[in-house]
Design an enzyme around this catalytic site. Sequence first.
Site, PDB file in Angstrom:
ATOM      1  N   CYS A 196      52.677   3.687  70.294  1.00 40.39           N
ATOM      2  CA  CYS A 196      52.904   5.093  70.648  1.00 40.39           C
ATOM      3  C   CYS A 196      52.195   6.002  69.644  1.00 40.39           C
ATOM      4  CB  CYS A 196      54.407   5.395  70.669  1.00 40.39           C
ATOM      5  SG  CYS A 196      54.773   7.143  70.838  1.00 40.39           S
ATOM      6  N   HIS A 255      58.391  15.154  74.000  1.00 44.04           N
ATOM      7  CA  HIS A 255      57.902  16.241  73.156  1.00 44.04           C
ATOM      8  C   HIS A 255      57.957  17.542  73.933  1.00 44.04           C
ATOM      9  CE1 HIS A 255      54.530  14.491  75.351  1.00 44.04           C
ATOM     10  NE2 HIS A 255      54.023  15.710  75.415  1.00 44.04           N
ATOM     11  N   CYS A 298      54.596   8.125  67.530  1.00 48.51           N
ATOM     12  CA  CYS A 298      55.253   7.324  66.488  1.00 48.51           C
ATOM     13  C   CYS A 298      54.297   7.096  65.314  1.00 48.51           C
ATOM     14  CB  CYS A 298      55.740   5.992  67.054  1.00 48.51           C
ATOM     15  SG  CYS A 298      57.256   6.140  68.038  1.00 48.51           S
ATOM     16  N   THR A 349      51.183  12.636  79.375  1.00 53.96           N
ATOM     17  CA  THR A 349      50.210  11.608  78.962  1.00 53.96           C
ATOM     18  C   THR A 349      50.699  10.817  77.760  1.00 53.96           C
ATOM     19  OG1 THR A 349      49.050  13.229  77.592  1.00 53.96           O
ATOM     20  CG2 THR A 349      48.230  12.900  79.845  1.00 53.96           C
ATOM     21  N   ASN A 361      56.514  18.362  79.824  1.00 57.65           N
ATOM     22  CA  ASN A 361      55.922  17.576  80.903  1.00 57.65           C
ATOM     23  C   ASN A 361      56.697  16.260  80.978  1.00 57.65           C
ATOM     24  OD1 ASN A 361      53.900  19.439  81.529  1.00 57.65           O
ATOM     25  ND2 ASN A 361      52.567  18.662  79.913  1.00 57.65           N
ATOM     26  N   HIS A 406      62.069   7.414  69.019  1.00 54.47           N
ATOM     27  CA  HIS A 406      61.279   7.306  70.248  1.00 54.47           C
ATOM     28  C   HIS A 406      62.162   7.243  71.490  1.00 54.47           C
ATOM     29  CE1 HIS A 406      57.697   6.049  72.636  1.00 54.47           C
ATOM     30  NE2 HIS A 406      58.668   5.585  73.412  1.00 54.47           N
ATOM     31  N   ASP A 411      48.798  20.876  68.433  1.00 48.75           N
ATOM     32  CA  ASP A 411      48.203  20.017  69.454  1.00 48.75           C
ATOM     33  C   ASP A 411      46.706  19.881  69.185  1.00 48.75           C
ATOM     34  OD1 ASP A 411      49.242  19.163  72.553  1.00 48.75           O
ATOM     35  OD2 ASP A 411      47.080  19.178  72.174  1.00 48.75           O
ATOM     36  N   HIS A 431      56.079  21.278  74.287  1.00 49.56           N
ATOM     37  CA  HIS A 431      54.921  22.099  73.938  1.00 49.56           C
ATOM     38  C   HIS A 431      55.406  23.522  73.712  1.00 49.56           C
ATOM     39  CE1 HIS A 431      51.708  19.321  75.520  1.00 49.56           C
ATOM     40  NE2 HIS A 431      52.731  18.861  76.207  1.00 49.56           N
TER      41      HIS A 431
HETATM   42  P1  5GP Z   1      51.632  15.635  77.534  1.00 49.75           P
HETATM   43  O1  5GP Z   1      50.431  15.725  78.422  1.00 49.75           O
HETATM   44  O2  5GP Z   1      52.121  14.211  77.395  1.00 49.75           O
HETATM   45  O3  5GP Z   1      52.720  16.600  77.886  1.00 49.75           O
HETATM   46  O4  5GP Z   1      51.135  16.128  76.129  1.00 49.75           O
HETATM   47  C1  5GP Z   1      50.603  15.306  75.139  1.00 49.75           C
HETATM   48  C2  5GP Z   1      49.883  16.205  74.176  1.00 49.75           C
HETATM   49  O5  5GP Z   1      49.613  15.483  72.994  1.00 49.75           O
HETATM   50  C3  5GP Z   1      48.541  16.725  74.711  1.00 49.75           C
HETATM   51  O6  5GP Z   1      48.571  18.134  74.758  1.00 49.75           O
HETATM   52  C4  5GP Z   1      47.528  16.187  73.700  1.00 49.75           C
HETATM   53  O7  5GP Z   1      46.484  17.108  73.427  1.00 49.75           O
HETATM   54  C5  5GP Z   1      48.377  15.905  72.479  1.00 49.75           C
HETATM   55  N1  5GP Z   1      47.876  14.814  71.666  1.00 49.75           N
HETATM   56  C6  5GP Z   1      47.498  13.583  72.106  1.00 49.75           C
HETATM   57  N2  5GP Z   1      47.089  12.837  71.064  1.00 49.75           N
HETATM   58  C7  5GP Z   1      47.221  13.605  69.955  1.00 49.75           C
HETATM   59  C8  5GP Z   1      46.936  13.380  68.570  1.00 49.75           C
HETATM   60  O8  5GP Z   1      46.479  12.313  68.139  1.00 49.75           O
HETATM   61  N3  5GP Z   1      47.182  14.410  67.714  1.00 49.75           N
HETATM   62  C9  5GP Z   1      47.678  15.605  68.145  1.00 49.75           C
HETATM   63  N4  5GP Z   1      47.872  16.558  67.212  1.00 49.75           N
HETATM   64  N5  5GP Z   1      47.942  15.859  69.436  1.00 49.75           N
HETATM   65  C10 5GP Z   1      47.720  14.868  70.338  1.00 49.75           C
HETATM   66 ZN    ZN Z   2      56.937   7.066  70.055  1.00 50.71          ZN
END
Ligand code: 5GP
Ligand code: ZN
Length: 112
Positions: A4, A95, A7, A90, A82, A46, A30, A97
Site C-alpha cells: 500500500c 483517505h 502505508c 485509486t 472517493n 490501514h 497530493d 481529499h
Molecule cells: P483516490 O483517487 O484514491 O481518491 O486518491 C488517491 C490520491 O493519492 C490521488 O489524488 C493521487 O494523486 C495521490 N497519490 C498517489 N500516490 C501518491 C504519492 O506517492 N504521494 C502523494 N503525495 N500522493 C499520492
Molecule cells: Zn495502507
Amino acid sequence: MSDCIFCKIIAGDIPSAVVFENEDFIAFNDIQPVAPIHIVVVPKVHDSNLSEFAANSRANFLDAISLTAKTFSHNGYRVIFNTGSDAGQTVFHVHAHILAGERLSGLNGNVE
Ligand code: 5GP
Ligand code: ZN
C-alpha cells in the site's frame, strides 16, 4: 499493508510533504494537485475505504480533517472521500481529499 503506497508514506519509506500529523493521522500534499491546496488526510491504520474505516470505529477522522483544513484554507474548503471504483478511488487506503485555495467548480460551481 506491504503493497500500500499510503502505508509506505506513513512508514517514511516514500517521501511526502507532511502538513499535519498526530498519533492517529497524517496529512500530506497530493502529488497531483487538482486545486492550489490539495491535501490528503490518511489514518495511520490501514482500512481500504470509508465503509471499512467506519465499521471499525477508528479515532476521530473529522477532527483531523477539520483541523488540517482550517490551518491551510481561508475562504472555505471541500472534503472528498472517493470510495470504490465508480468514484475513482485509486489508492485503497482510506483517505480524505481537502481541496481549497480557489473558487472551486463543480457541485456548487454556479453559486456566487
Ligand atoms: P483516490 O483517487 O484514491 O481518491 O486518491 C488517491 C490520491 O493519492 C490521488 O489524488 C493521487 O494523486 C495521490 N497519490 C498517489 N500516490 C501518491 C504519492 O506517492 N504521494 C502523494 N503525495 N500522493 C499520492
Ligand atoms: Zn495502507
